[in-house]
Design an enzyme around this catalytic site. Sequence first.
Site, mmCIF file in Angstrom:
data_model
loop_
_atom_site.group_PDB
_atom_site.id
_atom_site.type_symbol
_atom_site.label_atom_id
_atom_site.label_comp_id
_atom_site.label_asym_id
_atom_site.label_seq_id
_atom_site.Cartn_x
_atom_site.Cartn_y
_atom_site.Cartn_z
ATOM 1 N N GLU A 1 0.910 -1.150 0.032
ATOM 2 C CA GLU A 1 -0.083 0.014 0.047
ATOM 3 C C GLU A 1 1.111 1.302 -0.107
ATOM 4 O O GLU A 1 0.459 2.372 0.351
ATOM 5 C CB GLU A 1 -0.761 0.101 1.360
ATOM 6 C CG GLU A 1 -0.472 -0.029 2.361
ATOM 7 C CD GLU A 1 -1.178 0.080 3.619
ATOM 8 O OE1 GLU A 1 -1.910 0.736 3.788
ATOM 9 O OE2 GLU A 1 -1.559 -1.293 4.254
ATOM 10 N N CYS B 1 -3.490 -3.687 4.437
ATOM 11 C CA CYS B 1 -2.312 -4.694 4.975
ATOM 12 C C CYS B 1 -2.965 -6.237 4.543
ATOM 13 O O CYS B 1 -2.195 -7.156 4.986
ATOM 14 C CB CYS B 1 -2.462 -4.710 6.564
ATOM 15 S SG CYS B 1 -1.726 -3.206 7.052
ATOM 16 N N THR C 1 3.382 3.905 15.842
ATOM 17 C CA THR C 1 2.978 2.452 15.163
ATOM 18 C C THR C 1 3.434 2.695 13.668
ATOM 19 O O THR C 1 2.741 1.846 12.781
ATOM 20 C CB THR C 1 1.343 2.396 15.206
ATOM 21 O OG1 THR C 1 0.532 3.135 14.587
ATOM 22 C CG2 THR C 1 0.901 2.174 16.508
ATOM 23 N N HIS D 1 -2.330 -10.118 12.097
ATOM 24 C CA HIS D 1 -1.535 -8.954 11.347
ATOM 25 C C HIS D 1 -1.326 -7.914 12.724
ATOM 26 O O HIS D 1 -2.109 -7.760 13.664
ATOM 27 C CB HIS D 1 -2.467 -8.079 10.644
ATOM 28 C CG HIS D 1 -2.330 -6.761 10.215
ATOM 29 N ND1 HIS D 1 -1.034 -6.144 9.947
ATOM 30 C CD2 HIS D 1 -2.945 -5.649 10.831
ATOM 31 C CE1 HIS D 1 -0.977 -5.151 9.744
ATOM 32 N NE2 HIS D 1 -2.230 -4.733 10.220
ATOM 33 N N ASN E 1 5.085 -1.316 12.429
ATOM 34 C CA ASN E 1 4.120 -1.878 11.385
ATOM 35 C C ASN E 1 4.555 -1.992 10.093
ATOM 36 O O ASN E 1 5.212 -1.155 9.649
ATOM 37 C CB ASN E 1 2.797 -1.120 11.510
ATOM 38 C CG ASN E 1 1.563 -1.494 10.657
ATOM 39 O OD1 ASN E 1 1.869 -2.610 10.218
ATOM 40 N ND2 ASN E 1 0.533 -1.050 10.708
HETATM 41 P P1 HMG Z 1 -3.323 6.947 21.179
HETATM 42 O O1 HMG Z 1 -4.546 7.844 21.322
HETATM 43 O O2 HMG Z 1 -1.879 7.362 21.111
HETATM 44 O O3 HMG Z 1 -3.131 5.823 22.493
HETATM 45 O O4 HMG Z 1 -3.642 5.830 20.035
HETATM 46 P P2 HMG Z 1 -4.110 5.390 23.520
HETATM 47 O O5 HMG Z 1 -4.396 6.443 24.338
HETATM 48 O O6 HMG Z 1 -5.371 4.607 23.157
HETATM 49 O O7 HMG Z 1 -3.115 4.430 24.429
HETATM 50 C C1 HMG Z 1 -2.676 3.194 23.955
HETATM 51 C C2 HMG Z 1 -2.709 2.260 25.037
HETATM 52 O O8 HMG Z 1 -1.505 2.693 25.912
HETATM 53 C C3 HMG Z 1 -3.845 2.035 25.830
HETATM 54 O O9 HMG Z 1 -4.008 0.734 26.105
HETATM 55 C C4 HMG Z 1 -3.465 2.697 27.066
HETATM 56 O O10 HMG Z 1 -4.072 2.252 28.346
HETATM 57 C C5 HMG Z 1 -1.959 2.447 27.110
HETATM 58 P P3 HMG Z 1 -5.334 -0.065 25.621
HETATM 59 O O11 HMG Z 1 -6.376 0.260 27.058
HETATM 60 O O12 HMG Z 1 -5.774 0.203 24.500
HETATM 61 O O13 HMG Z 1 -5.022 -1.508 26.120
HETATM 62 N N1 HMG Z 1 -1.116 3.306 28.085
HETATM 63 C C6 HMG Z 1 -0.336 2.881 28.842
HETATM 64 N N2 HMG Z 1 -0.019 1.622 29.409
HETATM 65 C C7 HMG Z 1 1.037 1.383 30.244
HETATM 66 N N3 HMG Z 1 1.312 2.625 30.981
HETATM 67 C C8 HMG Z 1 1.120 3.924 30.619
HETATM 68 C C9 HMG Z 1 0.259 4.045 29.517
HETATM 69 N N4 HMG Z 1 -0.397 5.266 29.118
HETATM 70 C C10 HMG Z 1 -1.081 4.515 28.073
HETATM 71 N N5 HMG Z 1 1.868 4.888 30.962
HETATM 72 C C11 HMG Z 1 -3.412 4.277 18.512
HETATM 73 C C12 HMG Z 1 -3.204 4.490 19.940
HETATM 74 C C13 HMG Z 1 -3.004 2.823 18.128
HETATM 75 C C14 HMG Z 1 -5.073 4.233 18.332
HETATM 76 C C15 HMG Z 1 -2.783 4.998 17.241
HETATM 77 O O14 HMG Z 1 -1.353 4.807 17.663
HETATM 78 C C16 HMG Z 1 -3.108 4.925 16.114
HETATM 79 O O15 HMG Z 1 -4.026 5.580 15.296
HETATM 80 N N6 HMG Z 1 -2.238 4.188 14.990
HETATM 81 C C17 HMG Z 1 -2.691 3.611 13.793
HETATM 82 C C18 HMG Z 1 -3.896 2.921 13.666
HETATM 83 C C19 HMG Z 1 -3.844 1.567 14.058
HETATM 84 O O16 HMG Z 1 -2.624 0.937 14.311
HETATM 85 N N7 HMG Z 1 -4.834 0.850 14.168
HETATM 86 C C20 HMG Z 1 -4.787 -0.755 14.415
HETATM 87 C C21 HMG Z 1 -5.969 -1.489 13.883
HETATM 88 S S1 HMG Z 1 -6.239 -1.258 12.327
HETATM 89 C C22 HMG Z 1 -4.972 -2.091 11.327
HETATM 90 O O17 HMG Z 1 -4.572 -2.899 12.024
HETATM 91 C C23 HMG Z 1 -4.740 -1.762 10.003
HETATM 92 C C24 HMG Z 1 -3.474 -0.927 9.653
HETATM 93 O O18 HMG Z 1 -2.358 -1.804 9.779
HETATM 94 C C25 HMG Z 1 -3.548 -0.332 8.475
HETATM 95 C C26 HMG Z 1 -3.742 -1.246 7.162
HETATM 96 O O19 HMG Z 1 -4.387 -2.182 7.031
HETATM 97 O O20 HMG Z 1 -3.115 -0.921 6.178
HETATM 98 C C27 HMG Z 1 -3.220 0.192 10.794
#
Ligand code: HMG
Length: 390
Positions: free
Chosen positions: A79, A111, A152, A233, A275
């Site tokens: 992609e 992906c 990520t 994935h 990723n």
């Molecule tokens: P964010 O807002 O930065 O993070 O977004 P958050 O506030 O959701 O925190 C992440 C985790 O850290 C949470 O854990 C927190 O509790 C924890 P969870 O409750 O979710 O289990 N946390 C802590 N843990 C320990 N100590 C601490 C602490 N503070 C917080 N002190 C997000 C995170 C992944 C959403 C963001 O980085 C993002 O948008 N990433 C890109 C999208 C993505 O990866 N999506 C995954 C599913 S879609 C997919 O897999 C397809 C993809 O690969 C693309 C494709 O297909 O081409 C993305």
Amino acid sequence: MKIGIDKIGFYAPHIYVDMNKLAVARNVEPEKFTIGIGQSQMAVAPVTQDSVSLAANAALEIIDDEDREKIDFVIFGSESGIDHSKSGAVYVHQLLGLNPHARAIEVKQACYGATAGIQMAKGHIALNPDSKVLVLGSDIARYGLKTSGESTQGAGAVAMIISANPRIMELEEHNVYLTNDIMDFWRPIYSDMAFVDGKFSNEQYILFFNKVWEAYKEKAGLQLSDMEAICFHLPYTKMGLKALRTVLDEASEDVQNRLLYNYQASTTYNRNVGNIYTGSLYLSLLSLLENKEELQDGARIGMYSYGSGAVGEFFSGILQPGFKKHLFVEAHQQLFARRKEVSVEEYEVIFEETLPKDGSDIELDITKDPAAICLSGTIDNKRQYVNKLR
Ligand code: HMG
């Protein structure tokens, strides 16, 4: 006839950022990245590596002269392709010196691309049992500096040869797949960075997993206890764990412990690369095969593929007798050992170093990039690649 993965290789760029240091620079607690997201290091692509060169480097380590002759289909899943018209597969075909009587195409669905490629390859081998197919999953994940997706990101490629009588993993039947038109993650044609609805994407990833897993169980007549491990994935290593946890109570405590234990081995490489989009599931498989010593021949591995937008698929494979002999464990250990850390400041500079957008020529310094195959510049809007081994 058995059809499946005969060889599997991998390549990641030679530089990475430490996630603890990135967290400090972004003013967040390091545990958010290392535990909450589950990433330790993030591979960074220098300007001399793009999805084509990464894929060619991944394939280079696995192909021999017999493969060069027998591969008659190259499928490039990506992609972050480099051209809206010409496929990355054609460049890789040339860079590897493959038999000219081959098909070469690019496949795109976020992906999910490499999974589509593998399933297509399976059909091709069923019709042409003597041939081999080279399937590539290669990407550079870019969300942008200081964005919520930044932690990520990653870069790398996986290359697989699909053939009859495979030496690593036979692909089983009873795949289950699902498509639904959603906007959880996308990259418009004018942007080199992804747009994402982060929380929604997490929910959809799990929802798709639950749906395909339910349907798979019914279709295959199999359950969690039949799986030695499930590879996911992995956009980040915590994601697969979140999905796995939603189904664990279907199994006995022993099975739960086994799946959780094996999950760790299946995420080791991804934790240190980030990723790599379409190659991520297969990097997880490689991580499991190369990091879990007690893995037995005949074990069944579940595979969950997810590509935003979205398409999901659950399928499984059986490890073949003596599969360990056909892995490239030492080469991958060396690849990780030889990587160099860059500071957050250096990473930010490298991130902004892109090819000229106005089409002007550029000559890149490839002496600092130890990869065998590099992007050396552009001339007349044509990317120039160098295979240093030739
Ligand atoms: P964010 O807002 O930065 O993070 O977004 P958050 O506030 O959701 O925190 C992440 C985790 O850290 C949470 O854990 C927190 O509790 C924890 P969870 O409750 O979710 O289990 N946390 C802590 N843990 C320990 N100590 C601490 C602490 N503070 C917080 N002190 C997000 C995170 C992944 C959403 C963001 O980085 C993002 O948008 N990433 C890109 C999208 C993505 O990866 N999506 C995954 C599913 S879609 C997919 O897999 C397809 C993809 O690969 C693309 C494709 O297909 O081409 C993305």
